[in-house]
Design an enzyme around this catalytic site. Structure first.
Site, PDB file in Angstrom:
ATOM      1  CD  GLU A 235      20.176   9.302 -22.158  1.00  0.00           C
ATOM      2  OE1 GLU A 235      20.713   9.002 -23.229  1.00  0.00           O
ATOM      3  OE2 GLU A 235      20.760   9.246 -21.066  1.00  0.00           O
ATOM      4  CG  ASP A 236      19.933   4.780 -23.856  1.00  0.00           C
ATOM      5  OD1 ASP A 236      19.659   4.563 -22.649  1.00  0.00           O
ATOM      6  OD2 ASP A 236      20.999   4.406 -24.375  1.00  0.00           O
ATOM      7  CE1 TYR A 237      14.692  -1.090 -20.815  1.00  0.00           C
ATOM      8  CE2 TYR A 237      14.078   0.408 -19.041  1.00  0.00           C
ATOM      9  CZ  TYR A 237      13.946  -0.810 -19.684  1.00  0.00           C
ATOM     10  OH  TYR A 237      13.048  -1.737 -19.198  1.00  0.00           O
TER      11      TYR A 237
END
EC number: 2.4.1.80
Length: 394
Positions: A235-237
């Site tokens: 999810e960070d990307y």
């Protein structure tokens, strides 16, 4: 014959281009580290006027360092922030740790959320959703459970959040701990990882890990909020991509995101690297080509062959010299990220460096072999593009 010669010339040219690119990465990351990391950030605004921040802290399980790591967030020197502790399971021992800290620091604006909210396959997003929905400040700081901070960490990050910046992130590193597994992690996060991470960000590629990220909540909401990223494991990307796609810039904190997990081993490190590689391959298929040739031993062989083809230099002599130069520059990089004296000897560094470099091909092939990952007590099958589906035991 002419076709073979042409192919060899092309391979030689590729080898020299690879040499230039990789050593530019070395120099960029070392120079950036020396100029930016571990420096006191310039105060962009008066302390009393710093904007409020909502800290979202996903927790699962307990390790020997959890309470000490969490406590550093209750001791931040910052005028206005809230701590939102998120635990998925009602029987998780982390709940007692949270309650102990809530009782010890009654003057800190902190709350505990238990149960999460199922909105997708990403367990971290599911865990954070209730806290995200009630976060009261415009800046959201998502920070993993294994991270520890110092009193001015948040002030440093907010000072990086200038007018056109939408996301501030910290370079992942590892705290000084005992044992060879800790040394191995520290060598990786002080050499190979920052070389790629820093050079990517310096050249405009959006490379962000979600260990410690400060983001504008209104920008995330424009992208659909946290729920929009629940279909992804990484999810960070995709959060970083959504922020960049809306024209916002990124900035890196002068302080590293200091990982201080109390549970670590060589097998855990290896499993983590395989999982990360699987995610990169599925999100960015070019990783299949770029990642192996960016590692020391493979790159040295390719460049050594190119030097032999053009200059008739001995391949093995070049290979050894190139690896030695890489080894030395990695040590310089590591010392820069550490910002002080290392807790292990040069011999420990040499052994850990060699083992880490030797593991890279095995890690890469293992990632290619099996497209499923295990994360936070779940198993997932990755799909091209970064989405995933949960594998349910029947």
């Amino acid at each position: 014959m002419a076709l073979l010669d042409l192919a060899q010339e092309g391979m030689a040219l590729f080898g020299f281009v690879l040499f230039v690119v990789l050593w530019l990465m070395h120099f960029m990351s070392i120079i950036y580290t020396r100029l930016h990391l571990n420096k006191k950030a310039t105060d962009k605004q008066p302390y009393s006027k710093l904007p409020g921040v909502s800290l979202l802290k996903p927790l699962k399980g307990v390790d020997p360092n959890l309470i000490n790591n969490l406590e550093t967030f209750f001791e931040l020197d910052y005028p206005k922030y809230e701590v939102l502790l998120c635990v998925q399971d009602h029987d998780d021992p982390a709940i007692e740790v949270c309650k102990k800290l809530l009782g010890k620091y009654p003057n800190v604006d902190a709350r505990l959320f238990i149960g999460g909210k199922k909105v997708g396959i990403n367990p971290k997003i599911n865990n954070l959703m209730p806290a995200y929905e009630v976060a009261k400040y415009d800046l959201i700081w998502i920070c993993d459970s294994g991270i520890r901070v110092i009193p001015d960490t948040l002030t440093d990050m907010v000072n990086q959040m200038t007018e056109r910046v939408g996301l501030v992130h910290g370079l992942p590193y590892v705290a000084d701990r005992q044992g060879f597994a800790a040394t191995l992690e520290q060598v990786y996060f002080g050499t190979s990882h920052p070389r790629s991470y820093i050079s990517a960000n310096v050249t405009g590629f959006k490379c962000v890990t979600g260990m410690s990220c400060l983001m504008r909540k209104d920008v995330l909401d424009q992208a659909g909020g946290l729920i929009a990223f629940a279909q992804y494991i990484a999810e960070d990307y995709f959060m970083a991509k959504a922020i960049a796609d809306r024209g916002w810039k990124f900035s890196m904190s002068t302080q590293v995101a200091m990982q201080n997990s109390g549970s670590y081993s060589i097998s855990q490190f290896q499993s983590r690297m395989i999982r990360w590689t699987k995610l990169r391959i599925n999100m960015l298929p070019a990783t299949i080509i770029c990642e192996p040739i960016s590692e020391c031993f493979v790159a040295s062989l390719i460049i050594g062959w190119a030097a032999h083809h053009v200059f008739r230099w001995d391949i093995m002599v070049f290979f050894m010299c190139h690896c030695l130069a890489w080894f030395i520059f990695d040590y310089i990089q590591l010392r820069g990220v550490q910002g002080g004296t290392l807790c292990f000897s040069k011999l420990d560094y040499a052994v850990a460096w060699f083992i880490r470099e030797s593991m890279t091909i095995y890690i890469f092939l293992s990632a290619l072999w099996d497209p499923t990952i295990s994360w936070r007590a779940g198993r997932y099958r990755l799909r091209c593009g970064g989405t995933a589906e949960e594998i349910l035991d029947v």
